[in-house]
Design a protein around this motif. Sequence first.
Motif: not given
Lengths: 143, 143, 143, 143
Positions: B55-61, B87-91, B107-111, B121-129
Motif C-alpha cells: 500500500w502507499g499514500t499517493p497525493t490526491v490534493h 477513514r482513508s486520508s490524512v491532511t 496543504t496536502q491530502v494523502l490517501a 483503503i481504510p488506514w490499517p489500525e496501527d497506522v491510524k493510531h
Amino acid sequence: MPKIFKTDRALRFGDCDISGTAYFPSYLDILNGVNEEFWGHLGYSWHTIIWTQRWGTPTVHLSCDFSKPSLFGETLSFELGVIKLGRSSVTLRHRISCKQEVRWTSTQVLAASDLDKHTSIPWPEDVKHTLEAWLTDQETLGF
Amino acid sequence: MPKIFKTDRALRFGDCDISGTAYFPSYLDILNGVNEEFWGHLGYSWHTIIWTQRWGTPTVHLSCDFSKPSLFGETLSFELGVIKLGRSSVTLRHRISCKQEVRWTSTQVLAASDLDKHTSIPWPEDVKHTLEAWLTDQETLGF
Amino acid sequence: MPKIFKTDRALRFGDCDISGTAYFPSYLDILNGVNEEFWGHLGYSWHTIIWTQRWGTPTVHLSCDFSKPSLFGETLSFELGVIKLGRSSVTLRHRISCKQEVRWTSTQVLAASDLDKHTSIPWPEDVKHTLEAWLTDQETLGF
Amino acid sequence: MPKIFKTDRALRFGDCDISGTAYFPSYLDILNGVNEEFWGHLGYSWHTIIWTQRWGTPTVHLSCDFSKPSLFGETLSFELGVIKLGRSSVTLRHRISCKQEVRWTSTQVLAASDLDKHTSIPWPEDVKHTLEAWLTDQETLGF
C-alpha cells in the motif's frame, strides 16, 4: 593515503522508476549535488562563485558504469577523488556503493567557465592550488 | 504544544531555474522526500509499506502558496503537522522557512491506497493510531 | 465559446514512479512546459521575455486535485483557460484528461515579475490586452 | 545509408539551470524519452514490454561529450543509431544538434533485463532481428 571526499545520500522514492530502482538521470542529479557539496567543502561554494565571481564548472564529459541496481530506501555512499588537473579542467572519479557493494562508478570532467561569455577560463590560482592538494592518480585512488 | 515534524533541506543548484531561485516542481519533489522521511520517522518507511505490504499514500490534493523566492545554496526548514484524519486520508500542513522568513506553505491530502488495485483503503489500525497521536487543528498548529 | 488552449503530452517512463503512474512533481514539470508553450502561442515566448525583457511569470499559487492516476505510455490532453486577470497576476485553470476521463485539474496563479529586482510588476499593456482576449469565467469554461 | 532514428525535442525552461543552458541530468532525462520513443517506433513500446512481458532495457553504460551549451527555447535534433548488438545488450550512438551545430554526443549500452529477477536475459528472437535491421558500424553512421 589518497584524499577522498565522502558523503551519503538516501535514495528517495522520487529518484526511482517503475522497477523500484534508481532512474539513471536521477542518479546524475544526485551526483551533481554531491559535486556541489564537494566544492563547498573546498571553500568554493557554487553559490558564491556563480553569483559573485560569475564562473562555474559545467560538465564537459561524463562516463558511467552502472553495475548493480539500487533500491529506493537505501542509503548510498559517495566517494570522490580528483585524478587529473588541467589548465581549465578537472577530472573527478566517483564510486557509489551500498553495503560494501559497488553500485556504479563515474569519470567526470568539469571545465572552469566564464558564465557570461560561455567560454572556458584557466583556474584561478587559489582554486588550482586547492585542487592540486586533492590530486591523486587513479591507481592510488583504487577505483 | 502541537507535534511538528521538522527537517532541513539544502536547496541545490539542480533545484533552481534560470532565475537562480527554486523551480516549483523541484520544490514538490523535495516536499515528497520530506513526507517520505516523516513516514519513516512514524515507523512506516515507504520502502516497507510499498514493497512488503503493497500500500502507499499517493497525493490526491495539493495546495501551495509561494510567498517569497528561495535562492540556491540556502538551507530550508521544513515543518509538517497533521491537521485532519479521515477513514482513508490524512491532511498535512507544511511550512517552509529560511532565516525566520516563510517562503511557502502547503496543504496536502494523502490517501491510503492499495497499490495493486489502485483503490483507496481504510488506514490499517496501527497506522491510524499513530497518525492520531500527531493530530492537531490548524489554529493550534499556527501555520 | 470560451477560448481554450489545447496541447498533448505523452506520459513518459521517466515521469512515473514505482507504481507505474505519474509522480506528481513530474506532472507539475509537464504543466510548466504546457504553460511555456501557451505563452509562446500568445507571442510572448519565455525565451524572449526572460532574456530580452527581463521579466517572467513565476507561480505564486497552485492548487491541484488528482482524481485518477495516469499510466506511463498514455497520452494526456491538456486544456488551459484564463479565468481571472489582475494588475500583475493571471489565474489559469487546467484540465488534464485521457480517453475522455479527467485525471486531474489545477488552478494556478502566475505573477508578472521583474527578474532582476524579484518584485512584481504590472502587466505590460500589450500582454494585458492579449490575456484579456482569453479571459472567461470558470463557469463558462466548464472545468 | 545507415538507418538513423530522428526526433526533435524543445529544450524547456524546466530543463535549464541558472546559466540558462541545459542542466545535464535533464539532458539525460530527455535522452531516455527519446529511447522510449525509439522502442515504440520499433514496435516494442516500453509500456507493453514492461507491463505485459516483464522485461526492460536499463542503461548499464553511458558516455557523453558535451561540446556546446544549448539555450532554453531551442529545438534540439536527436539522431540515434545502433552500432553494436550483443546477446543481451545493444549499443546506441546519439548525436544531438541544433542549427547544424553538434551540441553533444553519447554512447549508451542497454541490457535486456528480467524486471522481476533483476538479471540480464538474451534478447527475444524477434527483438534481436528487429535490432539487427538497424545495425551499422559507427564509421558508416558518421558520428
